[in-house]
Design a protein around this motif. Structure first.
Motif, PDB file in Angstrom:
ATOM      1  N   PRO A 152       5.076   8.785  -7.362  1.00  0.00           N
ATOM      2  CA  PRO A 152       6.410   8.234  -7.632  1.00  0.00           C
ATOM      3  C   PRO A 152       6.404   6.852  -8.248  1.00  0.00           C
ATOM      4  N   GLY A 153       5.287   6.127  -8.158  1.00  0.00           N
ATOM      5  CA  GLY A 153       5.221   4.809  -8.781  1.00  0.00           C
ATOM      6  C   GLY A 153       6.189   3.830  -8.149  1.00  0.00           C
ATOM      7  N   PRO A 154       7.116   3.258  -8.942  1.00  0.00           N
ATOM      8  CA  PRO A 154       8.051   2.261  -8.392  1.00  0.00           C
ATOM      9  C   PRO A 154       9.102   2.846  -7.465  1.00  0.00           C
ATOM     10  N   GLY A 155       9.207   4.162  -7.390  1.00  0.00           N
ATOM     11  CA  GLY A 155      10.085   4.787  -6.398  1.00  0.00           C
ATOM     12  C   GLY A 155      11.538   4.918  -6.800  1.00  0.00           C
ATOM     13  N   VAL A 170       8.422  13.747   0.644  1.00  0.00           N
ATOM     14  CA  VAL A 170       7.040  13.320   0.865  1.00  0.00           C
ATOM     15  C   VAL A 170       6.534  12.727  -0.440  1.00  0.00           C
ATOM     16  N   ALA A 171       6.292  11.428  -0.444  1.00  0.00           N
ATOM     17  CA  ALA A 171       5.806  10.726  -1.636  1.00  0.00           C
ATOM     18  C   ALA A 171       4.287  10.726  -1.617  1.00  0.00           C
ATOM     19  N   LEU A 172       3.687  11.486  -2.524  1.00  0.00           N
ATOM     20  CA  LEU A 172       2.226  11.549  -2.646  1.00  0.00           C
ATOM     21  C   LEU A 172       1.810  10.591  -3.757  1.00  0.00           C
ATOM     22  N   GLU A 173       1.400   9.404  -3.375  1.00  0.00           N
ATOM     23  CA  GLU A 173       1.050   8.371  -4.348  1.00  0.00           C
ATOM     24  C   GLU A 173      -0.463   8.177  -4.397  1.00  0.00           C
ATOM     25  N   GLY A 174      -1.033   8.374  -5.584  1.00  0.00           N
ATOM     26  CA  GLY A 174      -2.470   8.260  -5.747  1.00  0.00           C
ATOM     27  C   GLY A 174      -2.955   6.861  -6.049  1.00  0.00           C
ATOM     28  N   ALA A 176      -3.058   2.971  -5.213  1.00  0.00           N
ATOM     29  CA  ALA A 176      -2.830   2.085  -4.067  1.00  0.00           C
ATOM     30  C   ALA A 176      -1.912   0.924  -4.398  1.00  0.00           C
ATOM     31  N   LEU A 177      -1.748   0.577  -5.685  1.00  0.00           N
ATOM     32  CA  LEU A 177      -0.881  -0.538  -6.069  1.00  0.00           C
ATOM     33  C   LEU A 177       0.577  -0.290  -5.701  1.00  0.00           C
ATOM     34  N   PHE A 178       0.984   0.974  -5.672  1.00  0.00           N
ATOM     35  CA  PHE A 178       2.376   1.291  -5.395  1.00  0.00           C
ATOM     36  C   PHE A 178       2.649   1.523  -3.908  1.00  0.00           C
ATOM     37  N   LEU A 179       1.614   1.621  -3.112  1.00  0.00           N
ATOM     38  CA  LEU A 179       1.801   1.996  -1.711  1.00  0.00           C
ATOM     39  C   LEU A 179       2.587   0.976  -0.885  1.00  0.00           C
ATOM     40  N   PRO A 180       2.347  -0.349  -1.025  1.00  0.00           N
ATOM     41  CA  PRO A 180       3.049  -1.298  -0.150  1.00  0.00           C
ATOM     42  C   PRO A 180       4.564  -1.182  -0.214  1.00  0.00           C
ATOM     43  N   LYS A 181       5.141  -1.111  -1.417  1.00  0.00           N
ATOM     44  CA  LYS A 181       6.605  -1.043  -1.528  1.00  0.00           C
ATOM     45  C   LYS A 181       7.133   0.301  -1.046  1.00  0.00           C
ATOM     46  N   LEU A 182       6.387   1.364  -1.316  1.00  0.00           N
ATOM     47  CA  LEU A 182       6.824   2.674  -0.845  1.00  0.00           C
ATOM     48  C   LEU A 182       6.773   2.736   0.683  1.00  0.00           C
ATOM     49  N   GLN A 183       5.738   2.171   1.261  1.00  0.00           N
ATOM     50  CA  GLN A 183       5.634   2.161   2.720  1.00  0.00           C
ATOM     51  C   GLN A 183       6.682   1.252   3.351  1.00  0.00           C
ATOM     52  N   GLU A 194       8.299  10.132   3.819  1.00  0.00           N
ATOM     53  CA  GLU A 194       6.933   9.990   4.319  1.00  0.00           C
ATOM     54  C   GLU A 194       6.029   9.685   3.127  1.00  0.00           C
ATOM     55  N   VAL A 195       5.246   8.645   3.235  1.00  0.00           N
ATOM     56  CA  VAL A 195       4.373   8.196   2.148  1.00  0.00           C
ATOM     57  C   VAL A 195       2.923   8.514   2.514  1.00  0.00           C
ATOM     58  N   VAL A 196       2.222   9.170   1.587  1.00  0.00           N
ATOM     59  CA  VAL A 196       0.828   9.550   1.813  1.00  0.00           C
ATOM     60  C   VAL A 196       0.001   9.091   0.617  1.00  0.00           C
TER      61      VAL A 196
END
Length: 447
Positions: A152-155, A170-174, A176-183, A194-196
């Motif tokens: 999803p990138g920037p979400g 369920v956001a499957l983000e590959g 790691a740069l996008f994970l903090p904001k999604l989480q 749910e972010v994975v």
């Protein structure tokens, strides 16, 4: 005191709602067959569409400068997000956002810069209008359906899906740069997201050994999410959305079609609906028909046998934020758009003799028949089922002179189902060799 705060907030919220209804586009009331306006129907924003000569899917033109609004106006939804918040929240105390809270999509330019931060060749959605259009096609309102959003990138689409009524994304983000904001967004919500750390297109890697994110096995992912297997004939339990990369696109689709026919990977859990943006040239190959079409190949036949294929939308490449420096234009086919294509597996695919256990033979039959599309079909049938070619063609009402490149996908499936019932077919050397190769190479097993 609470009543005073509520009265003070009401004018601001109403003004915000009015300003959002005027964003980007002129507003037209819906009309009926008589040409008169329909009362009581929500007004939709006007969008520009055209019809492709090869399909009935709509295309949205890229937003021009005239349609761009100041960023302050585009992001004015921050006040709207407060419409259902209690006075306690407004005083600084936070609570999880419920399904009734409107999520602010954020500043368009900030989302664009954030999407361009990683390396590689990815495309992301930051245009709110495009995100809204995609959400409408995915139809997220069904509470029983889980939506998997790939990378999803920037979400922006993530928030739009939740705003549209999605109960579980369920956001499957590959990356790691996008994970903090999604989480961070996940923590603010009440279970809708749910972010994975996982790349959907890297599920079930071939080989043995330890697997690290973003690669993952389907069984682990679904067990962690609490998703159980469903019957093939049940309703669609899950919808997947993603923007597919051009790099190794054909190989990824081949892996998916093998998994579908053998009910492996995600298809162990039911008829998973796929909604992918793919290149226009690849879409035209996917729907190619028999005859003089040079792109009529096993790849197209098998997808058409397995799924209902629907073009939902065509969008210019320029509407997406790309991390690549330049785009390849090697294809001779039209390739000015990304096509949003729905691939919905047929509920009756395994109802007339085809099973996950003999599907590999069908795959090999189609691939071998279409190696040379100008060969006579009867000769290929006699290889697979000695002496049965004429009988099979007669039962199918096909001419003995028909070529392999002139047979429709459903006819290949019907031919296989008839052959699989004959003893000559099961005693042929080619059938036994296929079974040996199947056992030697293994299936798309997620274990």
């Amino acid at each position: 005191m609470f009543r005073l705060v509520e009265l003070m907030m009401r004018p601001a919220c109403c003004q915000t709602i009015r300003s959002r209804l005027c964003l980007h586009k002129a507003v037209l009331p819906p009309v009926g067959h008589s040409g008169r306006c329909i009362s009581g129907v929500p007004v939709l924003h006007r969008r520009a569409f055209s019809l492709d000569s090869l399909s009935s899917g709509p295309v949205r033109h890229t937003l021009g400068q005239s349609s761009q609004q100041p960023l302050a106006e585009t992001t004015s939804s921050s006040a709207l997000a407060q419409r259902n918040l209690s006075p306690v929240t407004l005083q600084g105390k936070c609570r999880p956002l419920s399904r009734y809270d409107f999520l602010d999509l954020g500043d368009v330019e900030e989302n664009r810069l954030h999407a361009q931060s990683p390396k590689g060749d990815r495309h992301y959605i930051v245009d709110p209008d495009l995100a809204q259009l995609v959400a409408q096609h995915i139809e997220p309102e069904d509470a029983k359906t889980v939506i998997f959003e790939c990378n999803p990138g920037p979400g922006v689409l993530t928030k739009t899906l939740i705003n549209a009524g999605a109960q579980r994304v369920v956001a499957l983000e590959g990356n790691a740069l996008f994970l903090p904001k999604l989480q961070e967004l996940e923590g603010r919500l009440d279970g809708q997201l749910e972010v994975v750390h996982c790349d959907y297109f890297k599920l079930d890697p071939v080989g043995t050994g330890s697997v690290k994110p973003p690669s993952m096995f389907t069984d682990k992912l679904f067990n962690d999410l609490g998703i159980s297997e469903a019957n093939w004939t049940d309703d669609v339990p899950m919808k997947v959305f993603g923007i597919m990369r051009n790099h190794n696109l054909r190989g990824t689709l081949w892996k998916m079609i093998y998994a579908l026919f053998e009910q492996q990977s995600v298809f162990r859990y039911g008829r998973i609906e796929l909604n992918f943006f793919i290149s226009e040239s690849e879409y035209l190959k996917l729907i190619s028909r028999p005859g003089k079409n040079t792109h009529y190949r096993p790849f197209a036949v098998l997808w058409q046998v397995a799924c209902d294929i629907e073009l939902l939308h065509k969008e210019p490449w320029e509407s997406f934020v790309s991390t690549a420096k330049k785009r390849s234009r090697r294809s001779k086919l039209p390739n000015d758009h990304l096509c949003l294509v729905r691939l919905r597996p047929r509920a009756d695919l395994f109802s007339n003799g085809l099973t996950p256990y003999n599907a590999f033979t069908l795959l090999m039959l189609v691939k071998q028949c279409l190696v040379k599309k100008k060969d006579k079909l009867i000769n290929m049938l006699d290889l697979w089922s000695p002496g049965s070619g004429s009988k099979l063609l007669e039962e199918m009402c096909l001419s003995e002179d028909i070529l392999t490149g002139q047979v429709y996908p459903k006819e290949y499936l019907r031919l296989f189902e008839l052959m699989d019932k004959s003893q000559e077919f099961k005693e042929s050397w080619l059938y036994k060799e296929v079974l040996e190769n199947c056992g030697r190479e293994g299936k798309w097993d997620s274990n």
